[in-house]
Motif scaffolding. Structure first.
Motif, mmCIF file in Angstrom:
data_model
loop_
_atom_site.group_PDB
_atom_site.id
_atom_site.type_symbol
_atom_site.label_atom_id
_atom_site.label_comp_id
_atom_site.label_asym_id
_atom_site.label_seq_id
_atom_site.Cartn_x
_atom_site.Cartn_y
_atom_site.Cartn_z
ATOM 1 N N ASP A 262 38.126 29.250 58.365
ATOM 2 C CA ASP A 262 39.386 30.382 57.284
ATOM 3 C C ASP A 262 40.089 30.180 57.268
ATOM 4 O O ASP A 262 41.260 29.664 55.716
ATOM 5 N N GLN A 263 40.470 29.097 58.423
ATOM 6 C CA GLN A 263 42.045 28.805 57.970
ATOM 7 C C GLN A 263 42.454 27.704 56.893
ATOM 8 O O GLN A 263 43.120 27.945 56.445
ATOM 9 N N LEU A 264 41.085 27.039 56.982
ATOM 10 C CA LEU A 264 41.366 25.860 56.531
ATOM 11 C C LEU A 264 41.681 25.946 54.713
ATOM 12 O O LEU A 264 42.132 25.470 53.656
ATOM 13 N N ILE B 268 34.123 21.488 58.945
ATOM 14 C CA ILE B 268 34.296 22.867 58.273
ATOM 15 C C ILE B 268 34.454 24.100 58.796
ATOM 16 O O ILE B 268 35.439 25.030 59.146
ATOM 17 N N GLN B 269 33.131 24.249 58.925
ATOM 18 C CA GLN B 269 33.100 25.808 59.256
ATOM 19 C C GLN B 269 33.668 26.279 60.333
ATOM 20 O O GLN B 269 34.041 27.269 60.747
ATOM 21 N N PRO B 270 34.067 25.318 61.902
ATOM 22 C CA PRO B 270 34.498 25.631 62.806
ATOM 23 C C PRO B 270 35.954 25.899 62.783
ATOM 24 O O PRO B 270 36.781 27.382 63.134
ATOM 25 N N THR C 264 25.914 18.665 54.195
ATOM 26 C CA THR C 264 25.458 19.490 54.869
ATOM 27 C C THR C 264 25.977 19.357 56.643
ATOM 28 O O THR C 264 26.650 20.767 57.222
ATOM 29 N N GLY C 265 25.280 18.527 56.684
ATOM 30 C CA GLY C 265 26.013 18.197 58.147
ATOM 31 C C GLY C 265 27.378 18.056 58.444
ATOM 32 O O GLY C 265 28.211 18.213 59.075
ATOM 33 N N TRP C 266 27.973 17.391 57.343
ATOM 34 C CA TRP C 266 29.769 17.317 57.863
ATOM 35 C C TRP C 266 30.112 18.659 58.169
ATOM 36 O O TRP C 266 31.159 19.041 58.351
ATOM 37 N N TYR C 267 29.569 19.608 56.730
ATOM 38 C CA TYR C 267 30.653 21.193 56.457
ATOM 39 C C TYR C 267 30.400 22.020 57.444
ATOM 40 O O TYR C 267 31.108 22.563 58.499
ATOM 41 N N GLU C 268 28.603 21.519 58.460
ATOM 42 C CA GLU C 268 28.586 22.560 59.641
ATOM 43 C C GLU C 268 29.145 22.459 61.077
ATOM 44 O O GLU C 268 30.140 22.975 62.109
ATOM 45 N N VAL D 127 37.332 24.262 50.178
ATOM 46 C CA VAL D 127 36.720 23.323 51.018
ATOM 47 C C VAL D 127 35.525 22.579 50.945
ATOM 48 O O VAL D 127 35.090 21.499 51.335
ATOM 49 N N LEU D 128 34.458 22.678 49.376
ATOM 50 C CA LEU D 128 33.650 21.856 49.918
ATOM 51 C C LEU D 128 34.946 20.789 49.088
ATOM 52 O O LEU D 128 33.589 19.397 49.690
ATOM 53 N N TRP D 129 35.979 20.423 48.386
ATOM 54 C CA TRP D 129 36.188 18.999 47.459
ATOM 55 C C TRP D 129 36.903 18.634 49.622
ATOM 56 O O TRP D 129 36.637 17.317 49.538
ATOM 57 N N GLU D 130 37.117 19.045 50.294
ATOM 58 C CA GLU D 130 38.091 18.887 52.013
ATOM 59 C C GLU D 130 36.724 18.205 52.350
ATOM 60 O O GLU D 130 36.710 16.894 52.677
ATOM 61 N N ALA D 131 35.244 18.711 52.494
ATOM 62 C CA ALA D 131 34.159 17.964 53.016
ATOM 63 C C ALA D 131 33.663 16.553 52.192
ATOM 64 O O ALA D 131 33.547 15.965 52.759
ATOM 65 N N ALA D 132 33.717 17.173 51.073
ATOM 66 C CA ALA D 132 33.952 15.863 50.166
ATOM 67 C C ALA D 132 34.296 14.667 50.562
ATOM 68 O O ALA D 132 34.515 13.222 50.922
#
Length: 349
Positions: A179-181, A174-176, A167-171, A22-27
């Motif tokens: 798990d599904q992602l 991504i974070q919500p 961090t801003g994008w992830y929170e 999911v870190l790749w997904e965030a970037a």
């Protein structure tokens, strides 16, 4: 995006690896959001991207504007390739503790083994090295300006920016749905891994990316495939040491594996792309021969911006490529439409 023109080289084989996170997904989400001209060709509607922007505070919006101005999404991707980061916190700590020159060296694009000394010198602020790297990457739409920015910016400010925007994008994004992602990305990677055992490397890369043809190059020993959801339908290509990277769009089957009536996203995109009179005219023109943007606008007596928009949609559907400043029809993609429809009709039966 960051695609360098390939030179003519002797062919050899390569190995294929798959990774997902999911870190790749965030970037890649940050990259997609800040590539404003491309937003209307992405799978998610404008309202989705507007909702994301509205969810951010002023500080985060400023960081995203900074990304758009300086293409620092590229730095995030370069840094993510350094190791398998287990979590955002580990990635942030890694950036924070990196010596500034090491950080800049990693962020400067890899442009070949013969340029590594130049890359190192440029990261240390060498004016002549920066000039030479810019010259070597002049055919890339953003590398020259990006290289100058990375090499001349204040290192600790760059660190703070990269950590803050990630961090801003992830929170928020991504974070919500983390798990599904994670499940979706892992499911796609696992499906691809099973198919990899049944195909030759070139055949597999073309299948996994839904149409990217990548011939072996002597200096490339590995192809790395990384699935994404946020940037569908686009493949994003990058170069790192000894490796060609394809961030590829996951298949619909990975999103909803239980739905046998769900068609492939690329099958839908192809039919949408062909469901327009202007684009059908462009396809026929390109079926005759490859053409420049100027050729097409003259043939159809339409503005360049309008034709460019239609070509962008045809490219996103993997029906058209750009080669040597000309638009080229991928005839195999056209010819395979009937087979893809037949496969869809019989899936799950």
């Amino acid at each position: 995006m960051d695609i360098l023109s390939a030179t003519s080289r002797e062919r050899e084989t390569y190995q294929v690896e798959l990774r997902c996170s999911v870190l790749w997904e965030a970037a890649l989400g940050i990259a997609a959001f800040t590539n404003t001209p491309l937003l209307d060709s992405l799978e998610r509607p404008k309202s989705y991207w507007d909702g994301i922007r509205d969810s951010f505070d002023r500080d985060m919006r400023d960081h995203l504007d900074y990304v758009e101005k300086n293409n620092t999404w590229k730095a995030l991707l370069q840094l993510l390739h350094q190791k398998d980061f287990a979590a955002l916190e580990e990635f942030s700590t890694y950036i924070e503790t990196l010596p500034v020159n090491d950080l800049k060296f990693i962020c400067v694009p890899f442009v070949g083994e013969t340029s590594q000394t130049l890359r190192e010198s440029a990261a240390g602020g060498g004016i002549e090295a920066i000039r030479k790297l810019k010259e070597r990457t002049k055919n890339n739409p953003f590398f020259p300006d990006y290289i100058e920015f990375i090499c001349k910016c204040e290192g600790n400010e760059l660190k703070n920016h990269l950590i803050s925007v990630m961090t801003g994008w992830y929170e928020k994004v991504i974070q919500p749905n983390e798990d599904q992602l994670n499940k979706i990305l892992q499911a796609d990677a696992e499906t691809k891994a099973k198919m990899k055992e049944k195909m030759k490397p070139e055949e597999f890369v073309e299948w996994a990316t839904a149409g990217v043809v990548y011939a072996p190059e002597p200096s490339v020993h590995k192809v790395l495939l990384i699935p994404h959801y946020i940037y569908r339908p686009w493949n994003i290509t990058a170069d790192i040491e000894n490796t060609k990277v394809f961030y590829y769009p996951i298949s619909n089957e990975s999103v909803s594996p239980e739905d046998k009536y769900l068609p492939s996203n690329f099958l839908v995109l192809k039919h949408k792309a062909l469901g327009d009179e202007v684009r059908m005219r462009i396809v026929k023109l390109l079926y005759e021969r490859s053409r420049t943007l100027q050729d097409i606008t003259e043939q159809l007596s339409m503005g360049k911006s309008t034709i460019h928009h239609h070509l962008k949609l045809l490219r996103s559907a993997q029906l058209v490529n750009v080669e040597d400043s000309k638009y080229v029809l991928k005839k195999k993609a056209i010819d395979s439409l009937a087979k893809e429809m037949d496969l869809y009709f019989h899936q799950g039966m």
